[in-house]
Design an enzyme around this catalytic site. Sequence first.
Site, short mmCIF file in Angstrom:
data_model
loop_
_atom_site.label_atom_id
_atom_site.label_comp_id
_atom_site.label_asym_id
_atom_site.label_seq_id
_atom_site.Cartn_x
_atom_site.Cartn_y
_atom_site.Cartn_z
CE LYS A 131 34.13 17.23 -39.94
NZ LYS A 131 35.54 17.19 -40.42
CB CYS A 163 36.49 20.87 -38.98
SG CYS A 163 37.73 21.49 -40.17
CD GLU A 184 38.84 18.22 -37.74
OE1 GLU A 184 38.03 17.42 -38.21
OE2 GLU A 184 39.21 19.26 -38.35
#
Length: 323
Positions: free
Chosen positions: A159, A201, A84
């Site tokens: 995300k 993440c 990321e």
Amino acid sequence: MLRVPPRALLCCPPRAWRAPLSSCRPMSVSPDAAVSPDAAVSPGGLVAAVQVTSTGDKEHNWQQCSALVRRAAAQGARAVFLPEGFDFIGDSPQQSLALAEPLHGDIVGRYRRLAKECDVWLSLGGFHERGDDWESTGRIYNCHLLLDNSGSVVAAYRKLHLFDAELPGGIRLSESSFTNPGRELLPPIPTPVGKVGLAVCYDLRFPELAQALRGAGAQLLTFPSAFTVPTGAAHWEVLLRARAIECQCYVVAAAQSGRHSASRASFGHSLVADPWGTVLAQCQEGPGLCLARVDLGYLERVRRELPVHGHRRGDIYGGTAAI
């Protein structure tokens, strides 16, 4: 009883390998890799998890990442996973918004050419994307791109879970203050190393997402990250191994490491875990990469001998949403 063979551990600290950075021609792999002669055509094969320290200097970040991609390709990796914020990590939301680019911009163009040059698949895990709604929202997306070895964009996952937290030591992050959440979970993507489920993440903390990807056929789960130091020290490895064990998938987690600015630092420790939860390869701190072999035959044996997925009681506690 499941018979688990010894698994090779391939750890690559910073500057451990000195492959020529101007060439992506595969070189011989360390004997520890235990790669069969037909690995170039068989399912699975070597994957690389890259670890970098991104800053607000996009050119510096490109030089750092591209050198490591070339090094991984020279060692025989078929797919290379970047963390990321591989493009940059800004000092503030305002800088992040100012530096963000659309998918057709310069940064993605560079990586498309790199994937083709090196003949590898690239997971670009967490690109600051100015989407189609940039003009109306003034916000960006945290976008995980997957490129094939011709340089084509084959998937773009945005995300779903945004990281808003106040942590010990006065660390406060509010991703939702400048980032739009994604709206869908993508089906796993067939690649030369297996079917890859995309996440980013903070998604790691939501096992339902991983289970949905597993249910849709994922063989590898990837969690490119920039974990903070406090959360990484406490939770990074245990969460990754848990997702590998409960989903019976390989997990590839490329990570940011070190200090990005005066106010931001990341934990590092990029790793690859197998479906039994064994850590096959792991970096420590600082830029570098680690390599591990994906063995889909081993994955199927784990699933066959311990058929956890078939034992789930969706009739009692509900199933995961279909992708």
